[in-house]
Design a protein around this motif. Structure first.
Motif, PDB file in Angstrom:
ATOM      1  N   PRO A 123       0.814  -1.228   0.123  1.00 39.59           N
ATOM      2  CA  PRO A 123      -0.020   0.014   0.156  1.00 39.59           C
ATOM      3  C   PRO A 123       0.874   1.184   0.115  1.00 39.59           C
ATOM      4  N   VAL A 124       0.328   2.348  -0.458  1.00 41.41           N
ATOM      5  CA  VAL A 124       1.014   3.577  -0.487  1.00 41.41           C
ATOM      6  C   VAL A 124       1.589   4.063   1.050  1.00 41.41           C
ATOM      7  N   ASN A 125       0.843   4.093   2.020  1.00 42.94           N
ATOM      8  CA  ASN A 125       1.087   4.443   3.297  1.00 42.94           C
ATOM      9  C   ASN A 125       1.078   3.247   4.248  1.00 42.94           C
ATOM     10  N   TYR A 126       2.190   2.214   3.771  1.00 44.17           N
ATOM     11  CA  TYR A 126       2.273   1.174   4.531  1.00 44.17           C
ATOM     12  C   TYR A 126       3.457   1.306   5.632  1.00 44.17           C
ATOM     13  N   SER A 127       3.270   0.741   6.758  1.00 41.41           N
ATOM     14  CA  SER A 127       4.196   0.654   7.888  1.00 41.41           C
ATOM     15  C   SER A 127       5.351  -0.346   7.652  1.00 41.41           C
ATOM     16  N   PRO A 128       6.590  -0.005   7.689  1.00 38.75           N
ATOM     17  CA  PRO A 128       7.912  -1.000   7.312  1.00 38.75           C
ATOM     18  C   PRO A 128       7.870  -1.953   8.597  1.00 38.75           C
ATOM     19  N   SER A 129       6.991  -1.943   9.477  1.00 36.00           N
ATOM     20  CA  SER A 129       7.136  -2.748  10.733  1.00 36.00           C
ATOM     21  C   SER A 129       5.937  -3.888  10.952  1.00 36.00           C
ATOM     22  N   ASP A 130       4.932  -3.473   9.838  1.00 33.49           N
ATOM     23  CA  ASP A 130       3.785  -4.334   9.803  1.00 33.49           C
ATOM     24  C   ASP A 130       4.019  -5.634   9.044  1.00 33.49           C
ATOM     25  N   LEU A 133       2.084  -7.800   6.445  1.00 35.60           N
ATOM     26  CA  LEU A 133       2.310  -7.672   4.828  1.00 35.60           C
ATOM     27  C   LEU A 133       3.200  -8.504   4.493  1.00 35.60           C
ATOM     28  N   LEU A 134       3.907  -9.388   5.182  1.00 41.24           N
ATOM     29  CA  LEU A 134       4.957 -10.411   4.901  1.00 41.24           C
ATOM     30  C   LEU A 134       4.199 -11.503   4.236  1.00 41.24           C
ATOM     31  N   ARG A 135       4.833 -12.299   3.190  1.00 46.78           N
ATOM     32  CA  ARG A 135       4.390 -13.222   2.369  1.00 46.78           C
ATOM     33  C   ARG A 135       5.631 -14.075   2.078  1.00 46.78           C
ATOM     34  N   VAL A 175      10.687  -4.515   3.327  1.00 43.13           N
ATOM     35  CA  VAL A 175      11.172  -3.739   1.775  1.00 43.13           C
ATOM     36  C   VAL A 175      10.217  -4.021   0.829  1.00 43.13           C
ATOM     37  N   ASN A 176       9.675  -5.204   0.831  1.00 51.02           N
ATOM     38  CA  ASN A 176       8.404  -5.657  -0.074  1.00 51.02           C
ATOM     39  C   ASN A 176       7.886  -6.901   0.688  1.00 51.02           C
ATOM     40  N   ARG A 177       6.690  -7.575   0.149  1.00 55.44           N
ATOM     41  CA  ARG A 177       6.100  -8.395   0.860  1.00 55.44           C
ATOM     42  C   ARG A 177       6.804  -9.791   1.023  1.00 55.44           C
ATOM     43  N   THR A 178       7.986  -9.941   0.366  1.00 59.66           N
ATOM     44  CA  THR A 178       8.651 -11.018   0.415  1.00 59.66           C
ATOM     45  C   THR A 178      10.234 -10.837   0.708  1.00 59.66           C
ATOM     46  N   THR A 179      10.399  -9.397   1.098  1.00 59.86           N
ATOM     47  CA  THR A 179      11.811  -8.988   1.564  1.00 59.86           C
ATOM     48  C   THR A 179      11.875  -8.107   2.879  1.00 59.86           C
ATOM     49  N   ILE A 180      13.013  -8.611   3.748  1.00 56.23           N
ATOM     50  CA  ILE A 180      13.337  -7.659   4.788  1.00 56.23           C
ATOM     51  C   ILE A 180      14.561  -7.351   4.761  1.00 56.23           C
ATOM     52  N   ARG A 181      14.921  -6.103   5.482  1.00 61.08           N
ATOM     53  CA  ARG A 181      16.148  -5.520   5.355  1.00 61.08           C
ATOM     54  C   ARG A 181      16.772  -5.471   6.774  1.00 61.08           C
ATOM     55  N   ARG A 182      18.070  -5.802   7.137  1.00 64.12           N
ATOM     56  CA  ARG A 182      18.743  -6.057   8.529  1.00 64.12           C
ATOM     57  C   ARG A 182      19.120  -4.242   8.446  1.00 64.12           C
ATOM     58  N   LEU A 183      18.863  -3.855   9.767  1.00 61.24           N
ATOM     59  CA  LEU A 183      19.100  -2.558   9.925  1.00 61.24           C
ATOM     60  C   LEU A 183      20.576  -2.089  10.376  1.00 61.24           C
ATOM     61  N   PHE A 184      21.249  -3.146  10.998  1.00 64.00           N
ATOM     62  CA  PHE A 184      22.582  -2.831  11.431  1.00 64.00           C
ATOM     63  C   PHE A 184      23.467  -3.924  11.085  1.00 64.00           C
ATOM     64  N   SER A 185      24.824  -3.569  10.909  1.00 64.22           N
ATOM     65  CA  SER A 185      25.711  -4.697  10.656  1.00 64.22           C
ATOM     66  C   SER A 185      26.140  -5.063  12.221  1.00 64.22           C
ATOM     67  N   ASN A 186      27.175  -5.905  12.178  1.00 65.30           N
ATOM     68  CA  ASN A 186      27.493  -6.500  13.358  1.00 65.30           C
ATOM     69  C   ASN A 186      28.290  -5.411  14.322  1.00 65.30           C
ATOM     70  N   LYS A 187      29.015  -4.484  13.733  1.00 66.92           N
ATOM     71  CA  LYS A 187      29.985  -3.381  14.447  1.00 66.92           C
ATOM     72  C   LYS A 187      28.893  -2.370  14.627  1.00 66.92           C
ATOM     73  N   ASP A 188      27.949  -2.101  13.687  1.00 67.36           N
ATOM     74  CA  ASP A 188      27.156  -0.963  14.141  1.00 67.36           C
ATOM     75  C   ASP A 188      25.909  -1.213  15.180  1.00 67.36           C
ATOM     76  N   PHE A 189      25.538  -2.548  15.500  1.00 70.94           N
ATOM     77  CA  PHE A 189      24.652  -3.295  16.287  1.00 70.94           C
ATOM     78  C   PHE A 189      25.550  -3.035  17.861  1.00 70.94           C
ATOM     79  N   ARG A 190      26.620  -3.361  17.670  1.00 67.30           N
ATOM     80  CA  ARG A 190      27.375  -3.273  19.013  1.00 67.30           C
ATOM     81  C   ARG A 190      27.418  -1.841  19.681  1.00 67.30           C
ATOM     82  N   SER A 191      28.024  -1.025  18.720  1.00 67.37           N
ATOM     83  CA  SER A 191      28.054   0.283  19.151  1.00 67.37           C
ATOM     84  C   SER A 191      26.365   1.022  19.485  1.00 67.37           C
ATOM     85  N   TYR A 192      25.594   0.581  18.884  1.00 70.40           N
ATOM     86  CA  TYR A 192      24.409   1.156  18.979  1.00 70.40           C
ATOM     87  C   TYR A 192      23.781   0.560  20.437  1.00 70.40           C
TER      88      TYR A 192
END
Length: 251
Positions: A123-130, A133-135, A175-192
């Protein structure tokens, strides 16, 4: 390779070849012998000497008149027409049956298992954490992609249950109904995590510089922001694979 002549010289290699194949060389030799034999029978120079061939006129064949019994020669053909090359023979190939070409699958269609199956647009105004929507793809999996510490892109297939958990615990987005994207790499996750908890141990309140899983990975926990906290080295080793409630009672 043996049908072709070996290349000679200083720069010739073991497998270097040149020239025509053995069958073509035999055809050329046979054609040259036929031309020489024809020239010898008609008292003509060889085909290689083109100047002599044009200078000497071809002998005209003698024909005999059957009614009178006398021999006569046909009319003299002009030299321009006699030396003019024969028109080339054009072989017309039969019309081939045109077969429709199949469209090449794109990257997105190849990942989903074919060119015909494509995920429905979001949908146009979809939430990336909904997570509703995943299939899954035709393989029954979900694509997950991300980046390494050095910035190289990677992707892999995971189960739908794991994809839902990563999105719910804020480690990935849709990202779409069949794809997700990790927000952090290993180094970035530890620092976060260290910056978020201000380098304070979650269990004893002392200085901490390690990361501990509240639900251990041995019991189904994942490396997500909601499941990881800062811990000191002593608390991290003491907790090991215990649940957080059990470990807090021991403290």
């Amino acid at each position: 390779m043996t049908d072709f002549l070996r290349r000679t010289g200083r720069r010739s290699g073991t497998g270097s070849r040149r020239g025509a194949c053995r069958v073509c060389r035999k055809q050329r030799t046979r054609a040259a012998g036929t031309i020489k034999l024809h020239a010898a029978d008609m008292n003509l120079p060889e085909a290689g000497n083109q100047a002599e061939l044009q200078a000497q006129p071809l002998p005209l064949p003698v024909t005999e008149n059957a009614s009178t019994g006398t021999a006569s020669q046909p009319a003299v053909v002009p030299e321009a027409e006699r030396l003019a090359p024969a028109p080339p023979v054009v072989e017309v190939a039969p019309a081939a049956v045109a077969t429709p070409k199949r469209p090449r699958p794109t990257k997105s269609s190849a990942r989903t298992g074919g060119g015909k199956h494509r995920p429905r647009p979001l949908p146009v105004n979809y939430s990336p954490s909904d997570v509703s929507l995943l299939r899954t793809t035709r393989n029954g999996t979900v694509w997950m992609r991300g980046k390494t510490d050095k910035g190289r892109r990677w992707h892999q297939e995971i189960d739908l249950e794991l994809a839902v958990t990563l999105v719910k615990e804020r480690a990935a987005v849709i990202v779409n109904r069949t794809t997700i994207r990790r927000l952090f790499s290993n180094k970035d996750f530890r620092s976060y995590i260290l910056t978020r908890d201000n380098y304070v141990c979650h269990f004893c309140g002392q200085y901490g510089d390690t990361i501990d899983h509240m639900l251990p990975r041995a019991k189904g926990g994942h490396t997500t922001p909601d499941n990881c906290v800062v811990a000191c080295n002593e608390c991290n080793q003491s907790k090991a694979d215990k649940d957080i409630e059990e470990f807090m009672r021991e403290l």
